[in-house]
Scaffold this motif. Structure first.
Motif, PDB file in Angstrom:
ATOM      1  N   SER A 211       0.695  -1.246  -0.088  1.00  0.00           N
ATOM      2  CA  SER A 211       0.045  -0.017  -0.002  1.00  0.00           C
ATOM      3  C   SER A 211       0.815   1.466  -0.126  1.00  0.00           C
ATOM      4  CB  SER A 211      -0.876   0.043   1.313  1.00  0.00           C
ATOM      5  OG  SER A 211      -1.626   1.294   1.420  1.00  0.00           O
TER       6      SER A 211
ATOM      7  N   ARG B 228      -6.096   1.839  -4.848  1.00  0.00           N
ATOM      8  CA  ARG B 228      -6.542   1.295  -3.607  1.00  0.00           C
ATOM      9  C   ARG B 228      -8.025   1.930  -3.382  1.00  0.00           C
ATOM     10  NH1 ARG B 228      -2.912   3.606  -0.537  1.00  0.00           N
ATOM     11  NH2 ARG B 228      -4.082   4.966   0.872  1.00  0.00           N
ATOM     12  N   ILE B 229      -9.061   0.715  -3.371  1.00  0.00           N
ATOM     13  CA  ILE B 229     -10.373   1.095  -3.214  1.00  0.00           C
ATOM     14  C   ILE B 229     -10.724   0.712  -1.439  1.00  0.00           C
ATOM     15  CG2 ILE B 229     -12.603  -0.158  -3.597  1.00  0.00           C
ATOM     16  CD1 ILE B 229     -11.337   1.044  -5.982  1.00  0.00           C
TER      17      ILE B 229
ATOM     18  N   GLY C 206     -12.526   0.052   1.868  1.00  0.00           N
ATOM     19  CA  GLY C 206     -13.657  -1.039   2.113  1.00  0.00           C
ATOM     20  C   GLY C 206     -13.189  -1.963   3.165  1.00  0.00           C
ATOM     21  N   GLU C 207     -13.746  -2.796   3.320  1.00  0.00           N
ATOM     22  CA  GLU C 207     -13.321  -4.167   4.182  1.00  0.00           C
ATOM     23  C   GLU C 207     -13.537  -5.493   3.612  1.00  0.00           C
ATOM     24  OE1 GLU C 207     -11.919  -5.803   6.820  1.00  0.00           O
ATOM     25  OE2 GLU C 207     -12.510  -4.042   7.948  1.00  0.00           O
ATOM     26  N   THR C 208     -12.493  -6.298   3.618  1.00  0.00           N
ATOM     27  CA  THR C 208     -12.386  -7.734   3.139  1.00  0.00           C
ATOM     28  C   THR C 208     -12.537  -8.811   4.186  1.00  0.00           C
ATOM     29  OG1 THR C 208     -10.060  -7.942   3.321  1.00  0.00           O
ATOM     30  CG2 THR C 208     -11.146  -6.992   1.225  1.00  0.00           C
TER      31      THR C 208
ATOM     32  N   ASN D 115     -15.792 -14.405   0.215  1.00  0.00           N
ATOM     33  CA  ASN D 115     -15.359 -13.587   1.254  1.00  0.00           C
ATOM     34  C   ASN D 115     -13.973 -13.347   1.496  1.00  0.00           C
ATOM     35  OD1 ASN D 115     -17.384 -11.969   2.893  1.00  0.00           O
ATOM     36  ND2 ASN D 115     -18.133 -13.745   3.612  1.00  0.00           N
TER      37      ASN D 115
ATOM     38  N   ASN E  85     -12.260 -12.144  -0.885  1.00  0.00           N
ATOM     39  CA  ASN E  85     -11.611 -11.398  -2.274  1.00  0.00           C
ATOM     40  C   ASN E  85     -12.502 -10.455  -2.566  1.00  0.00           C
ATOM     41  OD1 ASN E  85      -9.329 -12.648  -2.132  1.00  0.00           O
ATOM     42  ND2 ASN E  85     -10.166 -14.661  -3.013  1.00  0.00           N
TER      43      ASN E  85
ATOM     44  N   MET F  13     -14.296  -6.639  -1.812  1.00  0.00           N
ATOM     45  CA  MET F  13     -14.122  -5.503  -0.939  1.00  0.00           C
ATOM     46  C   MET F  13     -15.636  -4.756  -0.946  1.00  0.00           C
ATOM     47  SD  MET F  13     -12.345  -3.276   0.313  1.00  0.00           S
ATOM     48  CE  MET F  13     -10.540  -3.599  -0.015  1.00  0.00           C
TER      49      MET F  13
ATOM     50  N   ARG G 201     -18.068  -3.222  -3.494  1.00  0.00           N
ATOM     51  CA  ARG G 201     -16.965  -2.334  -4.058  1.00  0.00           C
ATOM     52  C   ARG G 201     -16.319  -2.873  -4.982  1.00  0.00           C
ATOM     53  NH1 ARG G 201     -15.916   1.884   0.857  1.00  0.00           N
ATOM     54  NH2 ARG G 201     -17.932   2.897   1.127  1.00  0.00           N
TER      55      ARG G 201
ATOM     56  N   LEU H 277     -11.592  -8.614  -6.125  1.00  0.00           N
ATOM     57  CA  LEU H 277     -10.088  -8.943  -5.864  1.00  0.00           C
ATOM     58  C   LEU H 277      -9.526 -10.223  -6.248  1.00  0.00           C
ATOM     59  CD1 LEU H 277      -9.829  -6.823  -2.586  1.00  0.00           C
ATOM     60  CD2 LEU H 277      -9.717  -5.636  -4.821  1.00  0.00           C
TER      61      LEU H 277
END
Length: 339
Positions: A42, A113-114, A116-118, A211, A213, A215, A222, A225
């Motif tokens: 990142s 870089r999106i 959100g949560e993974t 879940n 992969n 976002m 969103r 991945l």
């Protein structure tokens, strides 16, 4: 520039200045803990108008291990697939640049870089995602319908795997591990007897749509991945993989990722033009997906017993017994209805 002592910092800053409009350098470079097979970095591109949040997806050490499983696509191919998915409306992080030899960083690519949560634990339980959860199953179906419409003539070289191909591949691995599981033997026999016909239409398949992969934001899905095991195969494989019990994370009454129902997933898929969902093929791929996970767990246990004493391998390795229960629920359900 944070991370300036990192050997990739200087060449990455040069790349960013070439390919990100107005960029003068990078900041906040750090390696993320995710990414089991690739490095995930990142960082921000520094520009006069503010920071541009980015991700570098890079081969370990910079170069792909040619001894790795042949199921993983090269990173350049992964970037191409992300672009093709974007063309048909699949939400993905836009790819900014695919690395070349001249860049001095190795194999990889830079993408947005999106936010959100993974993490499934948060997505399935935190109040922040309470409004998203009821929508996610249908959204996943809609996204998969778009994905399966990618024009195959535009695809880069990919492996082609039918249901029978997958069964035989994992049967070979199972036998090599040399640790008999009677329920697994039963499942392999059932799969051979119920494999989809060779005439089944094949499409681009993500291969790991689940879940972890995906976002997720408060409004829903969103971005999709991790395209490294994408291939050409039965589209029902994508619809069923997210439904197997290990990806429900304890919410067993919500078959789709622990957050939704199959009916909503299938309705979204059909409404978005994905074609009629075939229950028999879905059943086949759920059984195969569950069995695949069991064989993967066996592989983890085998590695632990051979000397890789990581807690993760031991923890995952013991779960092959859970998979036997899941398989029996699918193959011989007590209620007459698969869970």
């Amino acid at each position: 520039m944070s991370g300036e002592n990192n050997p990739i910092a200087a060449p990455l800053a040069e790349v960013v200045q070439k390919y990100i409009p107005g960029a003068t350098g990078i900041d906040a470079l750090k390696r993320l803990s995710g990414g089991a097979s690739q490095e995930i970095w990142s960082f921000d591109a520094v520009t006069p108008s503010g920071a541009v949040p980015l991700i570098l997806r890079r081969a370990p050490g910079g170069f792909r291990d040619t001894g790795r499983s042949g199921t993983a696509v090269p990173l350049e191919t992964e970037a191409r697939l992300i672009n093709l998915a974007a063309e048909v409306g699949v939400p993905v992080p836009p790819v900014r640049h695919v690395m070349t030899e001249e860049d001095g960083i190795g194999q990889g690519f830079i993408m947005d870089r999106i936010p959100g949560e993974t993490l499934a634990r948060k997505i399935l339980r935190d109040e922040e995602f309470a409004e998203a959860r009821p929508k996610l199953a249908r959204q996943c179906g809609e996204v998969l319908a778009r994905l399966h419409k990618v024009d195959k003539s535009k695809l880069p070289p990919l492996r082609v795997a039918t249901g029978r191909d997958e069964v035989e591949q994992y049967f070979k691995t199972y036998k090599e591990l040399d640790y008999p599981h009677p329920v697994f033997d039963l499942a392999f026999r059932w799969l051979r007897d119920n494999a989809p016909p060779d005439s089944t239409e094949l499409t681009l398949v993500h291969g790991d749509f689940r879940n972890g992969n995906l976002m997720i934001g408060p409004e829903g899905l969103r971005a999709v991945l991790d395209w490294e095991i994408a291939h050409v195969g039965d589209p029902m494989a994508d619809l069923s993989w997210i439904c197997i019990n290990p990806w429900r994370f304890g919410n067993i009454d919500m078959p789709v990722g622990g957050f939704g129902l199959r009916e909503d997933l299938f309705a979204g898929y059909e409404a978005a033009g994905g074609g009629k969902v075939d229950p028999a093929r879905i059943k086949f791929w759920e059984v195969l997906g569950t069995l695949k996970w069991g064989v993967m767990c066996m592989g983890m246990a085998s590695a632990f017993l051979k000397g890789d004493r990581s807690v993760e391998r031991a923890t995952i390795g013991r779960r092959s017994s859970e998979t036997e229960v899941d398989l029996m629920r699918l193959l011989a359900p007590l209620t007459g209805k698969e869970q």
